[in-house]
Design a protein around this motif. Sequence first.
Motif, PDB file in Angstrom:
ATOM      1  N   GLU A   1       0.858  -1.189   0.000  1.00  0.00           N
ATOM      2  CA  GLU A   1       0.000   0.000   0.000  1.00  0.00           C
ATOM      3  C   GLU A   1       0.881   1.221   0.000  1.00  0.00           C
TER       4      GLU A   1
ATOM      5  N   LYS B   1       2.872   0.484   3.487  1.00  0.00           N
ATOM      6  CA  LYS B   1       2.525  -0.618   4.401  1.00  0.00           C
ATOM      7  C   LYS B   1       2.896  -1.922   3.699  1.00  0.00           C
TER       8      LYS B   1
ATOM      9  N   VAL C   1      -5.090   6.293  -2.123  1.00  0.00           N
ATOM     10  CA  VAL C   1      -4.147   5.244  -1.768  1.00  0.00           C
ATOM     11  C   VAL C   1      -3.984   4.309  -2.965  1.00  0.00           C
TER      12      VAL C   1
ATOM     13  N   SER D   1      -2.643   5.001   8.542  1.00  0.00           N
ATOM     14  CA  SER D   1      -2.395   3.590   8.267  1.00  0.00           C
ATOM     15  C   SER D   1      -2.002   2.940   9.580  1.00  0.00           C
ATOM     16  N   GLY D   2      -2.757   1.936   9.965  1.00  0.00           N
ATOM     17  CA  GLY D   2      -2.501   1.316  11.252  1.00  0.00           C
ATOM     18  C   GLY D   2      -2.292  -0.177  11.148  1.00  0.00           C
ATOM     19  N   SER D   3      -1.563  -0.716  12.105  1.00  0.00           N
ATOM     20  CA  SER D   3      -1.298  -2.156  12.153  1.00  0.00           C
ATOM     21  C   SER D   3      -1.332  -2.622  13.595  1.00  0.00           C
TER      22      SER D   3
ATOM     23  N   ARG E   1       5.374  13.528   1.895  1.00  0.00           N
ATOM     24  CA  ARG E   1       5.417  12.443   2.866  1.00  0.00           C
ATOM     25  C   ARG E   1       4.771  11.232   2.203  1.00  0.00           C
TER      26      ARG E   1
ATOM     27  N   LEU F   1       5.110  -0.540   8.798  1.00  0.00           N
ATOM     28  CA  LEU F   1       4.839   0.798   8.275  1.00  0.00           C
ATOM     29  C   LEU F   1       6.145   1.539   8.030  1.00  0.00           C
TER      30      LEU F   1
ATOM     31  N   VAL G   1       7.483   5.540   6.819  1.00  0.00           N
ATOM     32  CA  VAL G   1       7.245   6.909   6.354  1.00  0.00           C
ATOM     33  C   VAL G   1       8.527   7.428   5.710  1.00  0.00           C
TER      34      VAL G   1
ATOM     35  N   GLY H   1       2.207  -5.749   7.495  1.00  0.00           N
ATOM     36  CA  GLY H   1       1.713  -4.626   8.297  1.00  0.00           C
ATOM     37  C   GLY H   1       2.784  -3.678   8.790  1.00  0.00           C
TER      38      GLY H   1
ATOM     39  N   GLY I   1      -9.035   2.478   4.743  1.00  0.00           N
ATOM     40  CA  GLY I   1      -7.930   2.516   3.779  1.00  0.00           C
ATOM     41  C   GLY I   1      -8.052   3.665   2.802  1.00  0.00           C
TER      42      GLY I   1
ATOM     43  N   VAL J   1      -1.011  11.047   8.300  1.00  0.00           N
ATOM     44  CA  VAL J   1      -0.525  12.196   7.542  1.00  0.00           C
ATOM     45  C   VAL J   1      -1.646  13.227   7.442  1.00  0.00           C
TER      46      VAL J   1
ATOM     47  N   TYR K   1      -4.927  11.014   6.340  1.00  0.00           N
ATOM     48  CA  TYR K   1      -4.727   9.611   5.971  1.00  0.00           C
ATOM     49  C   TYR K   1      -4.049   8.923   7.133  1.00  0.00           C
TER      50      TYR K   1
ATOM     51  N   TYR L   1       0.744   5.516   0.027  1.00  0.00           N
ATOM     52  CA  TYR L   1       0.035   6.793   0.048  1.00  0.00           C
ATOM     53  C   TYR L   1       1.078   7.887   0.072  1.00  0.00           C
TER      54      TYR L   1
ATOM     55  N   ARG M   1      -2.780   0.583  -4.253  1.00  0.00           N
ATOM     56  CA  ARG M   1      -2.437  -0.786  -3.813  1.00  0.00           C
ATOM     57  C   ARG M   1      -1.650  -1.503  -4.897  1.00  0.00           C
TER      58      ARG M   1
ATOM     59  N   THR N   1      -0.032   0.406  16.269  1.00  0.00           N
ATOM     60  CA  THR N   1       1.051   1.075  15.551  1.00  0.00           C
ATOM     61  C   THR N   1       0.395   1.844  14.420  1.00  0.00           C
TER      62      THR N   1
ATOM     63  N   ARG O   1       0.631   5.420  11.508  1.00  0.00           N
ATOM     64  CA  ARG O   1       1.188   6.644  10.950  1.00  0.00           C
ATOM     65  C   ARG O   1       0.025   7.427  10.367  1.00  0.00           C
TER      66      ARG O   1
ATOM     67  N   VAL P   1       3.711   7.106   2.837  1.00  0.00           N
ATOM     68  CA  VAL P   1       3.526   6.019   3.806  1.00  0.00           C
ATOM     69  C   VAL P   1       3.419   4.707   3.044  1.00  0.00           C
TER      70      VAL P   1
END
Lengths: 325, 325, 325, 325
Positions: free
Chosen positions: A186, A213, A322, C190-192, A209, A219, A221, A217, C320, C211, C188, A188, A324, C207, C209, A211
């Motif tokens: 992913e 993934k 985003v 993004s989490g895990s 910036r 992450l 930046v 999972g 997402g 933006v 935006y 972004y 993918r 966890t 990030r 991001v």
Amino acid sequence: MHKIVLIGAGRIGRIHGRNAAANPRVELAGVVDVVDAAAQALAKEHGVPVRTLDDALADESVAGVIVASSTDTHLDYSLRAAAAGKAVFCEKPIDQDLTRAKSAAKELARARLLLAFNRRFDPNFQALKAKLDSGAVGRLESLQITSNDPAPPPPSYVAVSGGLFKDMAIHDFDMARWLLGEEPVEVYASGSCLVDPEIGKLGDVDTARTVLKTTGGRLCVISNSRRSGFGYDQRIEAYASAGMVRADNVLESTVQAWNENGAAADKFQNFFLDRYAEAYRREMEHFADILDGAAPSVGYADGVAALALAEAAAESSRSGKVVRL
Amino acid sequence: MHKIVLIGAGRIGRIHGRNAAANPRVELAGVVDVVDAAAQALAKEHGVPVRTLDDALADESVAGVIVASSTDTHLDYSLRAAAAGKAVFCEKPIDQDLTRAKSAAKELARARLLLAFNRRFDPNFQALKAKLDSGAVGRLESLQITSNDPAPPPPSYVAVSGGLFKDMAIHDFDMARWLLGEEPVEVYASGSCLVDPEIGKLGDVDTARTVLKTTGGRLCVISNSRRSGFGYDQRIEAYASAGMVRADNVLESTVQAWNENGAAADKFQNFFLDRYAEAYRREMEHFADILDGAAPSVGYADGVAALALAEAAAESSRSGKVVRL
Amino acid sequence: MHKIVLIGAGRIGRIHGRNAAANPRVELAGVVDVVDAAAQALAKEHGVPVRTLDDALADESVAGVIVASSTDTHLDYSLRAAAAGKAVFCEKPIDQDLTRAKSAAKELARARLLLAFNRRFDPNFQALKAKLDSGAVGRLESLQITSNDPAPPPPSYVAVSGGLFKDMAIHDFDMARWLLGEEPVEVYASGSCLVDPEIGKLGDVDTARTVLKTTGGRLCVISNSRRSGFGYDQRIEAYASAGMVRADNVLESTVQAWNENGAAADKFQNFFLDRYAEAYRREMEHFADILDGAAPSVGYADGVAALALAEAAAESSRSGKVVRL
Amino acid sequence: MHKIVLIGAGRIGRIHGRNAAANPRVELAGVVDVVDAAAQALAKEHGVPVRTLDDALADESVAGVIVASSTDTHLDYSLRAAAAGKAVFCEKPIDQDLTRAKSAAKELARARLLLAFNRRFDPNFQALKAKLDSGAVGRLESLQITSNDPAPPPPSYVAVSGGLFKDMAIHDFDMARWLLGEEPVEVYASGSCLVDPEIGKLGDVDTARTVLKTTGGRLCVISNSRRSGFGYDQRIEAYASAGMVRADNVLESTVQAWNENGAAADKFQNFFLDRYAEAYRREMEHFADILDGAAPSVGYADGVAALALAEAAAESSRSGKVVRL
């Protein structure tokens, strides 16, 4: 000593030429450049002949070729050198166009091709990776890659650069892949033009910036600016299950001045050729390893993968969505 | 809550008064000062009565006395308070005159007297000592104590101060004794007047280096200047058989500014009452321990020993000769 | 001295109670808590009565109320206190539910309500903001806010916390708004779940990030983890047109140990009540200012705005997709 | 390109040989060594002939000589090379014996002789001196020179080394003279044997502090230990009227690891040939300047002066008395 020929006598070509000349394991056996004066000057500096590419590739005593010419020739020259049985040291990027880059998979996926992502060879980032790989801080969870240039390039450069993501962040996408240990799925990116309005008029951004993934999972930046205002800002923080490892900027000296305003450290190194001087030497050392038979630690597939991430980030920044993979 | 009376409502008296008032284990039960207005102001701030020393010492409910009056009264008031059965919290130095200070040995050597060398209570120096005591860096071999004031005092203060070694370095002699773990037997001091010529006219120095050697050959350098030019400079380096432990200066904040000149940290703390605010609180806490029955961790004998080193250093600086104790 | 009543005798209530007691400008005039034993204990510590909320609000001598009770009561108690004409010191968040929080706009938008985002009062972050506001590094372009807890809370806490974005990152959203100087319009996240699988089972992430992009294109990244593994990790980097300003973590002491492995600094402060002890004191100081007539520097509207960003980030992380405000 | 001949193919000779070979301004034209195998090996590495000293000095095409042979030959070879009209690059010390060293004044005081005190050529110390010379921190008042070896040499080396002051601290005496800007007139040294009892049995010390006072009252402390336990410890602090300038140790990388024990930096560089690699290159560059006609920035007189200070310190350490020059 393996004989190698250098294609490209511009700024980065001169660096590789000097490192080849200083490395006892390789022998610089000629310089090729479409600009004859540039080729003549560099050839003279090292006491080697100016050659044509055809001649160099036909010479059976030449074991390897350094492709440090303009970006649009990287893929073509790499293909020709590989076809001639030479080991290839190819400057990044492999190409500016992902489709074109991918089209060479058949010929280059297994070639002895070192794609010269110099930061992988920086002693600081290598020490960071070694620390992560040692398990001393546990399992990696996330990354912060900070990569800001000291000052923006002229708009004329920006116009042909391929844009911030392909031109500048591509190094960071490669670092991310190198360190994450899992492929990003992913992407972004959010970009702005805050540094130089001329860059915005060209349809590009100068501050971004991104991001990422990964499959698992993790992450990442990536922070980019075309202008830090304080030098060449190249830092990485790797967060893991038992702590964090970071690599910091390099200073011009260890000198500090203390006065009534506090402690002031020396300047940050400002120029990428200083910051990565040792990285370029280690790249050449690794090319000597490849000429000795070692597998490239970073090659064609890595160049394509970083380019794919750069394209995805550029698309995300443009569309506000985003992407993918 | 132990009732205590404060003698001295000047700058340091006010600090101890506030820390006593804020400490739940002691109760400030009066203020004594020869300057009535000062006593009244401080007493009013804490809602306690102004008292005479006689009255306070006669009051059986008073368990302890803080002697924070002028230096020439420290010894006398301590003797009287001890004779009255009070625990004593006596500001440094015990006296400016070594012979006089020693003369009180019979009465004070076993008194419940806390000699207030505040730096022993600083969290940073305590952490340094704890690290040394833990054995983590092996056996101590040498010390570097750096102790520079931000700016020189006025000549009028210098004239009555007892000189750099007794006035300023006495803290460092105490730190040296606290950390060295062996008594110094050789003292050499070299002093100059480089900061303010008026100090030199008074027969004093403003810049000095003192070298101590202990019974076991451990070495200690004390560096002093009346003016650092960059804040209150209080650092210690302890060299041991398996490494080094250091305590650094304290900054006003963790903020750094990075620009084209490099990274600049925030100012160094400039004022000793800020730098040692927590140390003064911990001193009061330890006085509460003493009122509860604990033995003073630093007392009369330490005051005399530090004074003896200060006299030896002053003599060495004057004579240009090494002094053996 | 303004009389104030404290609602809530839990962990954070005890902190505010002690700071109120120690602040010479306010007078703690009672403690309210649904758990009588907790109220009794804290009231006894400060020598003040246990009161009911009704009684406290009806008491005309009470000028202010501290709302430090459970999150679900913040809004209700703030409304009642404001209706009774009291100044309000309300712990964050104003509420866990954005719609509910917004519904109080009529009553609270102009109330004398201090919404207690403690980090705005931290000396380090205040120094950072002062540096930015001074213009010393030019015009702000982007922010990096790092905010990692030392160790994850138990799943039972996570279950009622509102989730990482509302519970933990809400502080960071407030810091972002405070520093960015422009409102975010794109979010935006993004989490895990990488730290504790139990957190993932509860539908939360550990966890993340996030933006943010503002109206003027300024970018902000917020990095969060429920577990740093190295202490309470609270850092900010602010990139501007003429340099960068950063606030770093706070260490337990200035002590370093040097051995054959290099230089090791002391531990990072681990506990938020230590890290922000001075911030809580300054919050109380500002509440005294408000009681004196000053306007709150951070209030209801800020609480709602931070909550709106937290909801947007949670939605982005779930879907997402980028969320536009 | 100036032709130069290298006398001495040991550790330091090999360094100078490589730097000469890599420097485009000089041409290595032969290697001389009493151990033929050593001479052969180094000559072969650089593709140059093994020569005798007589032959080299008689060769008019040879412009300069590097004296990197054993200490007891430095003076003799320098005299012979100077007499033959060659520029001389002489390793420190000029001799171990002060009287002998002084006896060559007539021949060497005006010779084109570079006395190779490598630390003067270190980029960090040069940056420190440049800062001092710029006046940015005002007028120099005192110096702290810290110079500790990573680990003690074997007793067999110590036995012929001339002792800690002549062997190790001589570098620091030269740094002191270079930076102080005034000649020292008082020397006090205090030494102990704390690291290795075998060193004590040889009549030498392994730990020392030396205090210098100059004509103008400037003070300098030199701290030496044969074993730091944490790497090659080479630091300088220069205190001046408007602040302080310091040069710190060099680390192996910029990598830090953060865990529950705090932040740990990478190792300190451990080996003097790494720490001073760039200094040795700059020495060779300066020798090329001398061959071009420049005056040596550090020469015979500096070698004698540093030796005089080393003798004075050794005498002071032995006698326990201050030595006046």
